[in-house]
Enzyme design. Sequence first.
Site, PDB file in Angstrom:
ATOM      1  N   THR A  38      -0.401  -7.777 -20.407  1.00  0.00           N
ATOM      2  CA  THR A  38      -0.983  -7.862 -19.202  1.00  0.00           C
ATOM      3  C   THR A  38      -1.996  -6.668 -18.891  1.00  0.00           C
ATOM      4  OG1 THR A  38      -0.758  -8.499 -16.981  1.00  0.00           O
ATOM      5  CG2 THR A  38       0.880  -6.794 -18.024  1.00  0.00           C
TER       6      THR A  38
ATOM      7  N   GLU B 123       5.574  -9.769 -15.057  1.00  0.00           N
ATOM      8  CA  GLU B 123       6.971  -8.968 -15.391  1.00  0.00           C
ATOM      9  C   GLU B 123       8.025  -9.855 -14.927  1.00  0.00           C
ATOM     10  OE1 GLU B 123       3.314  -6.200 -15.001  1.00  0.00           O
ATOM     11  OE2 GLU B 123       4.176  -8.148 -14.084  1.00  0.00           O
TER      12      GLU B 123
ATOM     13  N   LYS C  42      -8.625  -2.065   4.990  1.00  0.00           N
ATOM     14  CA  LYS C  42      -8.135  -0.993   6.242  1.00  0.00           C
ATOM     15  C   LYS C  42      -9.276  -0.639   7.030  1.00  0.00           C
ATOM     16  CE  LYS C  42      -4.994   0.744   2.805  1.00  0.00           C
ATOM     17  NZ  LYS C  42      -5.450  -0.303   1.546  1.00  0.00           N
TER      18      LYS C  42
ATOM     19  N   TRP D 109      -4.995  -3.374   9.730  1.00  0.00           N
ATOM     20  CA  TRP D 109      -5.021  -3.718   8.361  1.00  0.00           C
ATOM     21  C   TRP D 109      -5.156  -5.186   8.518  1.00  0.00           C
ATOM     22  CZ3 TRP D 109      -1.046  -1.843   4.345  1.00  0.00           C
ATOM     23  CH2 TRP D 109      -1.062  -0.513   4.301  1.00  0.00           C
TER      24      TRP D 109
END
Length: 558
Positions: free
Chosen positions: A194, A341, A451, A456
Amino acid sequence: MVTTKLIPRTPEAVEPPLLIKSILAQSLRYEPQREIIYRDLFRMNYVEFNKRVRRLANMLTGLGIAPGDTVAVLDWDSHRYLECFFGVTSMGAVLHTVNVRLSPAQILYTMNHAQDKVVLIHEDFLPILTAIKDQLTTVEKYVILYDKVYTDLNAVGQVPAGFSCEYEAALRDESDEYDFPDFDENTWATTFYTTGTTGNPKGVYFSHRQLFMHTMGLSTFVCGYQAVPFSSTADVYMPITPMFHVHAWGFPFLATLLSAKQVYPGRYEPEVLLKLLLSEGVTLSHCVPTILTMLVNSPVAKQVDLSRWKVIIGGSALTKGLAKAALELGIQVYQGYGMSETAPIMALTQLNDTERPLPIDEQVDYRTRAGRVAPFVDIRLMDDDGNFVPHDGHSLGEVVARGYWMTQGYYEDPERGADLWKGGWLHTGDVASVTPDNWLIIADRTKDVVKTGGEWVSSLDIENLLSQIDGVAETAVVGLPDERWGERPHALVVLKPGTDLTADSIRQMLRDRIEADHLNKWYLPDRILFVAEIPKTSVGKIDKKRIRTDMKDQILNT
């Protein structure tokens, strides 16, 4: 550690290890007459499939493969790939599913790093091999894979210089008797690579136990809890996600366990996909949003009945606009969530008895969430100080996870492995909330949150708003530096053909929606740039790193 009382063991008692060969064995028990199909070129039932898997093991043994050796595969999605999923691993060897969409230099790195010994390669990828062959350090033998052998008998046995054999002819010469051995269930079974934002590709690896448990967890979720209803008697499976990418999300293992009818499309060609979908009665697929966008925008899609087709979206977020477009065509669309993963399933859309009867417009909100957390997966939310955040549907934190099928690290990269498992939890890099009833709602990747002005702002939320504007086919939002506010959102937009939208008209529609929904004013992008296509990674995800870097000047100067 809690002190417990262990069960007494009889010396003669046997506890079989959890091995991939056990999944294969189930395929012969109940419906062995069902078919596995490759394009319009090849068909076989599970009896023949099991024989071919054993012939493959004999062929590889003859080429010098022993337990622990690595076999690399470069192929389109095919019955041959499925045979390797079982034949290579069940003999105790390691299957390296090579990402053929990487650059030749990256492919070279992964093959040398994985220490591939034998390479099975489709003729379409020979140019890649030609470019790197002299630099491969561990490969000893090559096997050529042809499609033409199924239509041209004269093609069988044509072996290029430097190759040991042609796959189909070699299988035919081998015995279909092979006794797959027992070994430790923690034996290494598969590896793939990956890519990240920096450095070389990372080698992800899985054991037999992990892949066995992922298959059991997936079976529990889709067959038991009916997250995406999958029945061996009623469903036909066709992946539209490469088999090199996290084992096609684990579904080939599940479909084989259930001896379900399977269809493999080879190279992804829209007309072939649609033909197989209709002619073979495909009912379950999975893909990235780009593929579904292409299909729902096709004029042909409106002329055929797609009401039996269930599609799981992963890799990138399923927007509300795309979900509505699919549902209006009768396609039952679902969101899945996971990582390379994590093998990969960690969450999947699962509508309960209360949510299932809701009108389509009300279901969209649920279907575009990351999903309900999968059985046997423990997901928590963690703040920057390592504290857990409550699952109240509002509080945000980084998604961290544990489970029976999470990779234990990266091959020969202990530093990045330790960072992945910091504090004993696998860190995903995603910011999310979790509702009290187990829905995971991704806010953004930690590196993709905008940001701005002390706030946010989720790039995914802005993409959702844009996707619901009639005429918008695809969109991506990134944060770019701003002297006054720190960062500001900027949007790339792909328009549907014949659309006369302008940046100003889109901004006005967004402004109206933001005011109507009482959203923060920061959600309005500073710039909207029209493009022919959104940059993608090798597995079809929106490549926001590339947008931020390679295209930053183009966006800011438009």
